[in-house]
Design a protein around this motif. Structure first.
Motif, PDB file in Angstrom:
ATOM      1  N   VAL A  52     -64.458 -11.982  -0.831  1.00  0.00           N
ATOM      2  CA  VAL A  52     -64.978 -13.337  -0.606  1.00  0.00           C
ATOM      3  C   VAL A  52     -65.381 -13.975  -1.934  1.00  0.00           C
ATOM      4  CG1 VAL A  52     -66.845 -14.658   0.457  1.00  0.00           C
ATOM      5  CG2 VAL A  52     -65.731 -12.840   1.753  1.00  0.00           C
ATOM      6  N   ASP A  53     -66.009 -13.191  -2.796  1.00  0.00           N
ATOM      7  CA  ASP A  53     -66.445 -13.728  -4.095  1.00  0.00           C
ATOM      8  C   ASP A  53     -65.258 -14.107  -4.967  1.00  0.00           C
ATOM      9  OD1 ASP A  53     -69.081 -13.454  -3.446  1.00  0.00           O
ATOM     10  OD2 ASP A  53     -69.350 -11.530  -4.478  1.00  0.00           O
ATOM     11  N   VAL A  54     -64.215 -13.275  -4.959  1.00  0.00           N
ATOM     12  CA  VAL A  54     -63.023 -13.588  -5.752  1.00  0.00           C
ATOM     13  C   VAL A  54     -62.339 -14.835  -5.203  1.00  0.00           C
ATOM     14  CG1 VAL A  54     -60.728 -12.783  -6.424  1.00  0.00           C
ATOM     15  CG2 VAL A  54     -62.667 -11.213  -6.499  1.00  0.00           C
ATOM     16  N   ALA A  55     -62.239 -14.949  -3.880  1.00  0.00           N
ATOM     17  CA  ALA A  55     -61.643 -16.148  -3.276  1.00  0.00           C
ATOM     18  C   ALA A  55     -62.435 -17.394  -3.637  1.00  0.00           C
ATOM     19  CB  ALA A  55     -61.568 -15.981  -1.762  1.00  0.00           C
ATOM     20  N   SER A  56     -63.756 -17.278  -3.657  1.00  0.00           N
ATOM     21  CA  SER A  56     -64.601 -18.405  -4.056  1.00  0.00           C
ATOM     22  C   SER A  56     -64.341 -18.798  -5.508  1.00  0.00           C
ATOM     23  CB  SER A  56     -66.075 -18.039  -3.874  1.00  0.00           C
ATOM     24  OG  SER A  56     -66.914 -19.086  -4.310  1.00  0.00           O
ATOM     25  N   THR A  57     -64.175 -17.796  -6.374  1.00  0.00           N
ATOM     26  CA  THR A  57     -63.841 -18.061  -7.776  1.00  0.00           C
ATOM     27  C   THR A  57     -62.500 -18.771  -7.888  1.00  0.00           C
ATOM     28  OG1 THR A  57     -65.110 -16.156  -8.555  1.00  0.00           O
ATOM     29  CG2 THR A  57     -63.370 -16.989 -10.006  1.00  0.00           C
ATOM     30  N   LEU A  58     -61.515 -18.328  -7.103  1.00  0.00           N
ATOM     31  CA  LEU A  58     -60.191 -18.958  -7.137  1.00  0.00           C
ATOM     32  C   LEU A  58     -60.265 -20.418  -6.700  1.00  0.00           C
ATOM     33  CD1 LEU A  58     -57.927 -16.134  -5.648  1.00  0.00           C
ATOM     34  CD2 LEU A  58     -58.106 -16.845  -8.045  1.00  0.00           C
ATOM     35  N   ARG A  59     -61.067 -20.709  -5.681  1.00  0.00           N
ATOM     36  CA  ARG A  59     -61.203 -22.102  -5.228  1.00  0.00           C
ATOM     37  C   ARG A  59     -61.836 -22.971  -6.313  1.00  0.00           C
ATOM     38  NH1 ARG A  59     -61.992 -19.507  -0.192  1.00  0.00           N
ATOM     39  NH2 ARG A  59     -64.234 -19.311  -0.545  1.00  0.00           N
ATOM     40  N   LYS A  60     -62.812 -22.415  -7.018  1.00  0.00           N
ATOM     41  CA  LYS A  60     -63.441 -23.167  -8.114  1.00  0.00           C
ATOM     42  C   LYS A  60     -62.440 -23.400  -9.248  1.00  0.00           C
ATOM     43  CE  LYS A  60     -68.105 -21.428  -7.209  1.00  0.00           C
ATOM     44  NZ  LYS A  60     -69.192 -20.525  -7.683  1.00  0.00           N
ATOM     45  N   ILE A  61     -61.647 -22.386  -9.546  1.00  0.00           N
ATOM     46  CA  ILE A  61     -60.623 -22.530 -10.589  1.00  0.00           C
ATOM     47  C   ILE A  61     -59.621 -23.600 -10.193  1.00  0.00           C
ATOM     48  CG2 ILE A  61     -58.634 -21.359 -11.645  1.00  0.00           C
ATOM     49  CD1 ILE A  61     -60.336 -18.796 -11.639  1.00  0.00           C
ATOM     50  N   LYS A  62     -59.208 -23.594  -8.920  1.00  0.00           N
ATOM     51  CA  LYS A  62     -58.267 -24.606  -8.451  1.00  0.00           C
ATOM     52  C   LYS A  62     -58.850 -26.003  -8.578  1.00  0.00           C
ATOM     53  CE  LYS A  62     -55.586 -26.034  -4.393  1.00  0.00           C
ATOM     54  NZ  LYS A  62     -55.214 -25.721  -2.979  1.00  0.00           N
ATOM     55  N   ALA A  63     -60.137 -26.148  -8.238  1.00  0.00           N
ATOM     56  CA  ALA A  63     -60.780 -27.467  -8.282  1.00  0.00           C
ATOM     57  C   ALA A  63     -60.980 -27.968  -9.709  1.00  0.00           C
ATOM     58  CB  ALA A  63     -62.125 -27.410  -7.562  1.00  0.00           C
ATOM     59  N   ALA A  67     -54.440 -25.058 -12.108  1.00  0.00           N
ATOM     60  CA  ALA A  67     -53.307 -24.404 -12.775  1.00  0.00           C
ATOM     61  C   ALA A  67     -52.837 -23.233 -11.918  1.00  0.00           C
ATOM     62  CB  ALA A  67     -53.735 -23.904 -14.156  1.00  0.00           C
ATOM     63  N   PRO A  68     -51.575 -22.842 -12.036  1.00  0.00           N
ATOM     64  CA  PRO A  68     -51.108 -21.674 -11.280  1.00  0.00           C
ATOM     65  C   PRO A  68     -51.866 -20.426 -11.704  1.00  0.00           C
ATOM     66  CG  PRO A  68     -49.474 -22.348 -12.916  1.00  0.00           C
ATOM     67  CD  PRO A  68     -50.510 -23.427 -12.877  1.00  0.00           C
ATOM     68  N   VAL A  69     -52.107 -19.563 -10.721  1.00  0.00           N
ATOM     69  CA  VAL A  69     -52.909 -18.360 -10.955  1.00  0.00           C
ATOM     70  C   VAL A  69     -52.039 -17.113 -10.810  1.00  0.00           C
ATOM     71  CG1 VAL A  69     -54.863 -16.992 -10.114  1.00  0.00           C
ATOM     72  CG2 VAL A  69     -55.012 -19.495 -10.129  1.00  0.00           C
ATOM     73  N   ILE A  70     -52.233 -16.186 -11.744  1.00  0.00           N
ATOM     74  CA  ILE A  70     -51.639 -14.857 -11.634  1.00  0.00           C
ATOM     75  C   ILE A  70     -52.767 -13.903 -11.275  1.00  0.00           C
ATOM     76  CG2 ILE A  70     -50.486 -12.987 -12.870  1.00  0.00           C
ATOM     77  CD1 ILE A  70     -49.466 -15.215 -14.800  1.00  0.00           C
ATOM     78  N   MET A  71     -52.553 -13.094 -10.240  1.00  0.00           N
ATOM     79  CA  MET A  71     -53.572 -12.122  -9.854  1.00  0.00           C
ATOM     80  C   MET A  71     -53.058 -10.704 -10.080  1.00  0.00           C
ATOM     81  SD  MET A  71     -55.775 -13.368  -6.642  1.00  0.00           S
ATOM     82  CE  MET A  71     -57.041 -12.287  -7.303  1.00  0.00           C
ATOM     83  N   ILE A  72     -53.871  -9.909 -10.745  1.00  0.00           N
ATOM     84  CA  ILE A  72     -53.608  -8.469 -10.880  1.00  0.00           C
ATOM     85  C   ILE A  72     -54.646  -7.769 -10.018  1.00  0.00           C
ATOM     86  CG2 ILE A  72     -53.508  -6.521 -12.461  1.00  0.00           C
ATOM     87  CD1 ILE A  72     -52.768  -8.460 -14.680  1.00  0.00           C
ATOM     88  N   LEU A  73     -54.174  -7.082  -8.968  1.00  0.00           N
ATOM     89  CA  LEU A  73     -55.076  -6.502  -7.979  1.00  0.00           C
ATOM     90  C   LEU A  73     -54.776  -5.025  -7.772  1.00  0.00           C
ATOM     91  CD1 LEU A  73     -54.854  -9.328  -5.289  1.00  0.00           C
ATOM     92  CD2 LEU A  73     -56.812  -8.876  -6.758  1.00  0.00           C
ATOM     93  N   CYS A  74     -55.826  -4.258  -7.505  1.00  0.00           N
ATOM     94  CA  CYS A  74     -55.631  -2.861  -7.128  1.00  0.00           C
ATOM     95  C   CYS A  74     -55.148  -2.771  -5.685  1.00  0.00           C
ATOM     96  CB  CYS A  74     -56.943  -2.087  -7.281  1.00  0.00           C
ATOM     97  SG  CYS A  74     -57.471  -1.909  -8.992  1.00  0.00           S
ATOM     98  N   GLU A  75     -55.573  -3.740  -4.860  1.00  0.00           N
ATOM     99  CA  GLU A  75     -55.224  -3.695  -3.436  1.00  0.00           C
ATOM    100  C   GLU A  75     -55.114  -5.115  -2.895  1.00  0.00           C
ATOM    101  OE1 GLU A  75     -57.378  -2.354   0.772  1.00  0.00           O
ATOM    102  OE2 GLU A  75     -58.247  -1.799  -1.159  1.00  0.00           O
ATOM    103  N   VAL A  85     -52.235 -17.885  -1.679  1.00  0.00           N
ATOM    104  CA  VAL A  85     -51.313 -19.003  -1.941  1.00  0.00           C
ATOM    105  C   VAL A  85     -52.047 -20.329  -1.890  1.00  0.00           C
ATOM    106  CG1 VAL A  85     -49.297 -20.225  -1.052  1.00  0.00           C
ATOM    107  CG2 VAL A  85     -49.280 -17.733  -1.157  1.00  0.00           C
ATOM    108  N   GLU A  86     -52.980 -20.475  -0.950  1.00  0.00           N
ATOM    109  CA  GLU A  86     -53.752 -21.716  -0.839  1.00  0.00           C
ATOM    110  C   GLU A  86     -54.622 -21.954  -2.065  1.00  0.00           C
ATOM    111  OE1 GLU A  86     -55.816 -21.086   2.814  1.00  0.00           O
ATOM    112  OE2 GLU A  86     -54.215 -21.954   4.045  1.00  0.00           O
ATOM    113  N   CYS A  87     -54.917 -20.889  -2.805  1.00  0.00           N
ATOM    114  CA  CYS A  87     -55.747 -21.006  -4.018  1.00  0.00           C
ATOM    115  C   CYS A  87     -54.904 -21.072  -5.289  1.00  0.00           C
ATOM    116  CB  CYS A  87     -56.720 -19.830  -4.097  1.00  0.00           C
ATOM    117  SG  CYS A  87     -58.030 -19.864  -2.847  1.00  0.00           S
ATOM    118  N   ASN A  88     -53.637 -21.502  -5.156  1.00  0.00           N
ATOM    119  CA  ASN A  88     -52.753 -21.699  -6.317  1.00  0.00           C
ATOM    120  C   ASN A  88     -52.244 -20.395  -6.920  1.00  0.00           C
ATOM    121  OD1 ASN A  88     -52.874 -24.450  -6.154  1.00  0.00           O
ATOM    122  ND2 ASN A  88     -53.625 -24.792  -8.235  1.00  0.00           N
ATOM    123  N   VAL A  89     -52.337 -19.284  -6.202  1.00  0.00           N
ATOM    124  CA  VAL A  89     -51.803 -18.028  -6.727  1.00  0.00           C
ATOM    125  C   VAL A  89     -50.277 -18.085  -6.681  1.00  0.00           C
ATOM    126  CG1 VAL A  89     -51.630 -15.538  -6.394  1.00  0.00           C
ATOM    127  CG2 VAL A  89     -53.840 -16.689  -6.118  1.00  0.00           C
TER     128      VAL A  89
END
Length: 207
Positions: A52-63, A67-75, A85-89
């Motif tokens: 939830v916290d990461v998604a919130s960060t992505l929404r702030k970045i989008k706002a 810019a397009p986002v690249i995510m590196i995730l363990c899972e 995708v909705e957060c510009n990933v």
């Protein structure tokens, strides 16, 4: 050739330093601080998973950066795909496959307007949108572009240079109905005018 400006956001400073140092060493890539109003071409986010916290960060970045986002995730799970995708990933890299070369490839691909997803995730995303089209959009007379068939007909004729009276005659509408359709399109999709609406329809591939 202009440099690709990248903002790096990670869960720990060591990862941030390593990724930033490598990208800064590559031709035509520049790592920039995420100061307000700083132009950014790509955002790189490294996290354990899409919490939830990461998604919130992505929404702030989008706002703020949009810019397009690249995510590196363990899972990443099936339920994470659409919110991402909705957060510009635009690209997702599993942590174990995120070599320096793959990270650089993702940055250049995202900066050029492309996307990069592992094959299983791409297939899952396509199945999701097929289900959305079948169960939600089609029963309500909507296209994936957010346009109804009637709106698409009007925009198609506009793209051929028809004026309001000609569109009304072609579709057996009143001129008032045509104007209402155009007003609904521009208002709902926040488009500036008729040319902008036609450009949107062309970009979405519906006319």
């Amino acid at each position: 050739m202009n440099s690709i400006r990248v903002f790096v956001r990670t869960v720990d400073p060591l990862t941030s330093m390593a990724v930033s140092h490598y990208l800064d060493s590559r031709p035509n890539i520049e790592v920039v601080p995420a100061e307000e109003h700083t132009p950014v071409d790509v955002v790189l986010v490294v996290a354990e998973r899409l919490t939830v916290d990461v998604a919130s960060t992505l929404r702030k970045i989008k706002a703020t950066l949009n810019a397009p986002v690249i995510m590196i995730l363990c899972e990443i799970t099936r339920n994470d795909l659409v919110p991402a995708v909705e957060c510009n990933v635009a690209a997702v890299l599993p942590r174990e496959a995120a070599s320096r070369e793959r990270i650089e490839e993702a940055v250049r691909t995202a900066a050029a307007g492309g996307g990069l997803l592992p094959s299983p995730m791409l297939g899952e995303l396509l199945r999701h949108f097929e289900q959305l089209q079948r169960e939600v959009l089609a029963p309500n007379g909507l296209h994936a572009s957010g346009l109804t068939p009637r709106e698409i007909d009007v925009l198609r004729l506009m793209s051929h240079g028809f004026d309001t009276s000609e569109i009304a005659e072609e579709l057996n509408f009143s001129e008032r109905a045509v104007k209402r359709v155009v007003s609904e399109i521009t208002g709902r999709l926040q488009l500036r005018n008729r040319p902008h609406a036609v450009a949107y329809a062309l970009r979405m591939g519906v006319i």
